[in-house]
Design a protein around this motif. Structure first.
Motif, PDB file in Angstrom:
ATOM      1  N   ALA A  95       0.898  -1.224   0.058  1.00  8.74           N
ATOM      2  CA  ALA A  95       0.164  -0.019  -0.002  1.00  8.74           C
ATOM      3  C   ALA A  95       0.931   1.267   0.026  1.00  8.74           C
ATOM      4  O   ALA A  95       2.052   1.151   0.601  1.00  8.74           O
ATOM      5  N   LYS A  96       0.592   2.243  -0.761  1.00  8.15           N
ATOM      6  CA  LYS A  96       1.291   3.678  -0.935  1.00  8.15           C
ATOM      7  C   LYS A  96       1.014   4.510   0.477  1.00  8.15           C
ATOM      8  O   LYS A  96      -0.236   4.641   0.749  1.00  8.15           O
ATOM      9  N   GLY A  97       2.185   4.762   1.013  1.00  8.47           N
ATOM     10  CA  GLY A  97       1.763   5.868   1.964  1.00  8.47           C
ATOM     11  C   GLY A  97       2.383   5.614   3.321  1.00  8.47           C
ATOM     12  O   GLY A  97       3.300   4.542   3.237  1.00  8.47           O
ATOM     13  N   PHE A  98       1.923   6.186   4.601  1.00 10.51           N
ATOM     14  CA  PHE A  98       2.883   5.540   5.891  1.00 10.51           C
ATOM     15  C   PHE A  98       1.797   4.568   6.257  1.00 10.51           C
ATOM     16  O   PHE A  98       0.847   4.086   5.712  1.00 10.51           O
ATOM     17  N   VAL A  99       2.365   3.784   7.268  1.00  7.03           N
ATOM     18  CA  VAL A  99       1.631   2.633   7.869  1.00  7.03           C
ATOM     19  C   VAL A  99       0.327   2.942   8.261  1.00  7.03           C
ATOM     20  O   VAL A  99      -0.842   1.976   7.863  1.00  7.03           O
ATOM     21  N   THR A 100      -0.114   3.873   8.713  1.00  8.34           N
ATOM     22  CA  THR A 100      -1.634   4.219   9.196  1.00  8.34           C
ATOM     23  C   THR A 100      -2.481   4.591   7.912  1.00  8.34           C
ATOM     24  O   THR A 100      -3.514   4.577   8.083  1.00  8.34           O
ATOM     25  N   SER A 101      -1.839   4.453   6.699  1.00  9.03           N
ATOM     26  CA  SER A 101      -2.518   4.423   5.446  1.00  9.03           C
ATOM     27  C   SER A 101      -3.059   3.315   4.903  1.00  9.03           C
ATOM     28  O   SER A 101      -3.843   3.102   4.092  1.00  9.03           O
ATOM     29  N   HIS A 102      -2.587   2.122   5.668  1.00  5.67           N
ATOM     30  CA  HIS A 102      -2.873   0.999   5.257  1.00  5.67           C
ATOM     31  C   HIS A 102      -4.430   0.501   5.652  1.00  5.67           C
ATOM     32  O   HIS A 102      -5.153   0.836   6.600  1.00  5.67           O
ATOM     33  N   PRO A 103      -5.094  -0.385   4.615  1.00  3.74           N
ATOM     34  CA  PRO A 103      -6.670  -0.305   4.750  1.00  3.74           C
ATOM     35  C   PRO A 103      -6.892  -1.239   6.137  1.00  3.74           C
ATOM     36  O   PRO A 103      -8.082  -0.910   6.575  1.00  3.74           O
ATOM     37  N   LEU A 104      -6.110  -1.857   6.783  1.00  2.00           N
ATOM     38  CA  LEU A 104      -6.440  -2.764   7.925  1.00  2.00           C
ATOM     39  C   LEU A 104      -6.739  -1.550   9.024  1.00  2.00           C
ATOM     40  O   LEU A 104      -7.480  -1.900  10.171  1.00  2.00           O
ATOM     41  N   PHE A 105      -6.252  -0.312   9.103  1.00  2.00           N
ATOM     42  CA  PHE A 105      -6.664   0.690  10.135  1.00  2.00           C
ATOM     43  C   PHE A 105      -8.241   1.145   9.906  1.00  2.00           C
ATOM     44  O   PHE A 105      -8.549   1.790  10.928  1.00  2.00           O
TER      45      PHE A 105
END
Length: 258
Positions: free
Chosen positions: A171-181
Motif C-alpha cells: 500500500a502507498k503511504g505511511f503505515v497508518t494509510s494501510h486499509p487494515l486501520f
C-alpha cells in the motif's frame, strides 16, 4: 531480571542492504531468559571515536545454539565500525536490559507494526507470540521497496503486510494509510516500534478503536542502567528512564496527547 556482561563470538555477519546488516552472536554458556522488546549494550572496540557502548534491540534468540541476533542500521561511526567485524571475533555485551513487551493469551489476535529499523524487536516478539498460539499480523512500513529486509523471516510467524511511502510495494503511504486501520478493533493488541511520530499516530488510532497498544521508545541511551538520565521520557507518573522503565510502555502510561 539479572543482567549479564559476557563476551560473544560473532558466528555470522549477513549484509541485508547498504544500510542494514545482522550479527549472530554466540555464547558458550546457556542464555538467560530474554523477553521480546529487551535490548543489549555492545562495546565497540578498535575505534577511538566511539567511547560508549551502543544499544541495540534484540532481534531474535535461539536458545538451542545460545545465539542472539542483532539487526543493525548504519547511522554513525559505531555502527559503521561494527559492519566491518569479521566472524570469529568477540563482542562484549551487557544484556538483557529494559522492560519488554507483554504477551497476550493463546487464541488472541496481535498486530505488530514496525517502521524502518523499528522492525528490529518485532521478529523475536512474533516468534514468541506464535509459539504461545497467538494469531500474528505484521505490518512493515518503509520509504521504498529497497529498504525492505527479512520479510520471509516475519512470514514464518504470520501474515506480513507492507506499506511504502513511494508506492513501490504494498500500500502507498505511511503505515497508518494501510486499509487494515479501517478495522483495528479486530485485533486484541497492537505492538509497535519505530519513529515517534509514527507511533503517536498509531497510538491515536488504537486508542480511538479501544485496542490495547504497547510502544517501544527509541530514545538515545548511553549507559542502559538508568545512571546517565539522557533517555528520560515524560509519563503520567512523572519522568522515567526509558532504559530501565522501558523501552516498552503502554500508551496509557505515556504523557502523549492522543
Amino acid at each position: 531480571m539479572k543482567k549479564y556482561i559476557q563476551d560473544f563470538t560473532v558466528t555470522r555477519k549477513l549484509t541485508l542492504s547498504k544500510e542494514y546488516y545482522v550479527l549472530d552472536l554466540k555464547q558458550d554458556k546457556p542464555l538467560p531468559e530474554i523477553l521480546p522488546g529487551q535490548f543489549a549494550e555492545l562495546a565497540i572496540r578498535g575505534n577511538e571515536s566511539v567511547f560508549l557502548r551502543r544499544p541495540f534491540s534484540i532481534h531474535d534468540v535461539n536458545y538451542e545454539t545460545n545465539t542472539i541476533r542483532i539487526l543493525i542500521q548504519i547511522v554513525g561511526n559505531g555502527t559503521r565500525h561494527l559492519s566491518g567485524i569479521e566472524t570469529g571475533r568477540t563482542l562484549n555485551m551487557v544484556y538483557p536490559l529494559g522492560k519488554g513487551y507483554s504477551i497476550i493469551e493463546t487464541g488472541k489476535k496481535a498486530l505488530l507494526i514496525g517502521g524502518g529499523c523499528g522492525v528490529a524487536p518485532l521478529l523475536y516478539l512474533a516468534r514468541q507470540l506464535n509459539q504461545k498460539g497467538v494469531n500474528v499480523t505484521t505490518l512493515i512500513g518503509v520509504r521504498t521497496r529497497d529498504l525492505l529486509i527479512e520479510i520471509e523471516q516475519y512470514q514464518k510467524f504470520g501474515e506480513v503486510l507492507i506499506t511504502t511511502e513511494d508506492g513501490s510495494t504494498g500500500a502507498k503511504g505511511f503505515v497508518t494509510s494501510h486499509p487494515l486501520f479501517g478495522n483495528l478493533s479486530r485485533f486484541d493488541k497492537i505492538y509497535t516500534c519505530g519513529p515517534e511520530v509514527m507511533m503517536k499516530a498509531i497510538a491515536k488510532r488504537a486508542d480511538a478503536a479501544g485496542v490495547n497498544c504497547e510502544v517501544s521508545l527509541e530514545n538515545s541511551m548511553a549507559c542502559g542502567i538508568g545512571a546517565c538520565l539522557c533517555c528520560v521520557t515524560e509519563t503520567e507518573e512523572g519522568n522515567k528512564c526509558v532504559c530501565t522503565e522501558g523501552p516498552v510502555f503502554n500508551i496509557k502510561e505515556l504523557a502523549w496527547q492522543i
